[in-house]
Write an enzyme that holds these catalytic residues in place. Sequence first.
Site, PDB file in Angstrom:
ATOM      1  NE  ARG A   1      53.932  23.002  66.890  1.00 19.17           N
ATOM      2  CZ  ARG A   1      53.435  23.281  65.677  1.00 19.17           C
ATOM      3  NH1 ARG A   1      53.601  24.464  65.138  1.00 19.17           N
ATOM      4  NH2 ARG A   1      52.770  22.361  65.000  1.00 19.17           N
TER       5      ARG A   1
ATOM      6  CG  HIS B   1      50.471  27.168  66.449  1.00 12.50           C
ATOM      7  ND1 HIS B   1      51.664  27.849  66.543  1.00 12.50           N
ATOM      8  CD2 HIS B   1      49.503  28.105  66.568  1.00 12.50           C
ATOM      9  CE1 HIS B   1      51.410  29.139  66.698  1.00 12.50           C
ATOM     10  NE2 HIS B   1      50.124  29.311  66.714  1.00 12.50           N
TER      11      HIS B   1
ATOM     12  CE1 TYR C   1      51.881  21.672  61.284  1.00 11.52           C
ATOM     13  CE2 TYR C   1      49.497  21.980  61.336  1.00 11.52           C
ATOM     14  CZ  TYR C   1      50.721  22.052  61.958  1.00 11.52           C
ATOM     15  OH  TYR C   1      50.797  22.499  63.255  1.00 11.52           O
TER      16      TYR C   1
HETATM   17  C1  LIG Z   1      51.191  39.872  63.462  1.00  6.20           C
HETATM   18  C2  LIG Z   1      50.608  38.509  63.524  1.00  6.20           C
HETATM   19  N1  LIG Z   1      50.373  37.822  62.387  1.00  6.20           N
HETATM   20  C3  LIG Z   1      49.847  36.578  62.441  1.00  6.20           C
HETATM   21  C4  LIG Z   1      49.523  36.015  63.644  1.00  6.20           C
HETATM   22  C5  LIG Z   1      48.960  34.596  63.708  1.00  6.20           C
HETATM   23  N2  LIG Z   1      49.973  33.689  64.218  1.00  6.20           N
HETATM   24  C6  LIG Z   1      49.952  33.259  65.482  1.00  6.20           C
HETATM   25  S1  LIG Z   1      51.242  32.246  65.841  1.00  6.20           S
HETATM   26  C7  LIG Z   1      51.847  32.361  64.278  1.00  6.20           C
HETATM   27  C8  LIG Z   1      53.097  31.604  63.885  1.00  6.20           C
HETATM   28  C9  LIG Z   1      54.295  32.007  64.682  1.00  6.20           C
HETATM   29  O1  LIG Z   1      55.344  31.097  64.430  1.00  6.20           O
HETATM   30  P1  LIG Z   1      56.732  31.263  65.143  1.00  6.20           P
HETATM   31  O2  LIG Z   1      57.171  32.677  65.107  1.00  6.20           O
HETATM   32  O3  LIG Z   1      57.626  30.257  64.556  1.00  6.20           O
HETATM   33  O4  LIG Z   1      56.438  30.919  66.674  1.00  6.20           O
HETATM   34  P2  LIG Z   1      55.910  29.556  67.312  1.00  6.20           P
HETATM   35  O5  LIG Z   1      54.407  29.668  67.351  1.00  6.20           O
HETATM   36  O6  LIG Z   1      56.372  28.436  66.483  1.00  6.20           O
HETATM   37  O7  LIG Z   1      56.465  29.541  68.690  1.00  6.20           O
HETATM   38  C10 LIG Z   1      51.038  33.176  63.497  1.00  6.20           C
HETATM   39  C11 LIG Z   1      51.266  33.458  62.077  1.00  6.20           C
HETATM   40  C12 LIG Z   1      49.755  36.780  64.804  1.00  6.20           C
HETATM   41  N3  LIG Z   1      49.490  36.303  66.030  1.00  6.20           N
HETATM   42  N4  LIG Z   1      50.305  38.011  64.730  1.00  6.20           N
END
Ligand SMILES: Cc1ncc(C[n+]2csc(CCOP(=O)(O)OP(=O)(O)O)c2C)c(N)n1
Length: 370
Positions: free
Chosen positions: A266, A270, A279
């Site tokens: 990425r 985020h 970070y």
């Molecule tokens: C059930 C849930 N827990 C926490 C969140 C908050 N949250 C949003 S994105 C994220 C990280 C996701 O990381 P990843 O699966 O690696 O996907 P990326 O964003 O890197 O594409 C979190 C913890 C959420 N949206 N849903």
Amino acid sequence: MSPQTTPIADTAQDLELAERLLAPDGTRLSNPGLDPFVADVDAAQLRSLHRDMVILRRIDAEGVALQRQGQLGLWAPCNGQEASQIGTARAIDPIDFVFPSYRETGVIYARGAQPGDFVRVWRGEEGAPYDPMQMRVAPLQIIIGAQSLHAVGYAMGIKHEKAPEVAVTYFGDGATSQGDVNEAMVFAASYRAPVVFVCQNNHWAISEPVALQSQYPISGRAPGFGIPSMRVDGNDVLACMAAMRWALAHARSGKGPAFIEAVTYRMGPHTTSDDPTRYRDPAELESWKGRDPIARVEAFLRGLGEIDDEQIAAALADADKLAREMRAECLGMVTREPLAVFDNVYAEPHCGIDRQRDEYAAYLSTFEEA
Ligand SMILES: Cc1ncc(C[n+]2csc(CCOP(=O)(O)OP(=O)(O)O)c2C)c(N)n1
Ligand SMILES: [Mg+2]
């Protein structure tokens, strides 16, 4: 037999463990496992993959700009992930059904999303950015990993109806720590559901590095559920397409689910609400610039003498045109009056919704000028 003591944590993030067809400098590598899946991909198809990636990067930049200008509430950038999204999505058949997360702008682009579809939901205009049934893509999922269960449920339906479709779900590296994704894999394997799991390992789950939550390569977990998997270089568009064709063929042939881990990065934050400099080591970002997915296929095509400056300029011009259309659609959207959010929740009148509408109307009225 001795117990397994391999120091796997050290190798979990090693990119050399991923399958690839194009080296970062654009050299074509032979790969007996993947080569047959892209034997038909000629220069014209490669140019069209390149063009799609160029367009996706431009859509993404426009999304960020629109958010910064106050036109969108949020945007989840996907720059750096163009190959893993375009390469896999372009392999999916129109009859298949896709269950994406919020970051899959390239997947919805490849499925035929129109300019306004990229922004509608991020502007808060509607519950779905496009017609899910027409595009055969479920609405973007914000709840991490939930879409994997939806995909498996849908795939169990496909199996029940003996339909030729496959369900495809996309999620991130962080999502693999969620119960939902693990439960989805148990069900998929148990029922031999025709579903393909695509994990885009972009190295970060907001501010959590992938190394923390995957001490073993993520693709290595799937076989433990009874699901064959492949770890592919997610910045190699050709390898991503080949891997996806393998996975889709496996699922479509009745053998059950398949799993792909596309190892990518990425490049941006985020979301537009995040500051990765808080970070992330700048050297890490720098090192991934040398693995740019668009530059890689461009270098390969240039080496073949199959792309020139004019063709690249044409792709950029197409990208600018789409970005202009996206912006015009965005600025032209007529925001619904706030109370409309309660419409269409239920087909029939509902006393709970009526009460909430009244409460919200009373709240809004406190902003009216005396
Ligand atoms: C059930 C849930 N827990 C926490 C969140 C908050 N949250 C949003 S994105 C994220 C990280 C996701 O990381 P990843 O699966 O690696 O996907 P990326 O964003 O890197 O594409 C979190 C913890 C959420 N949206 N849903
Ligand atoms: Mg991630």
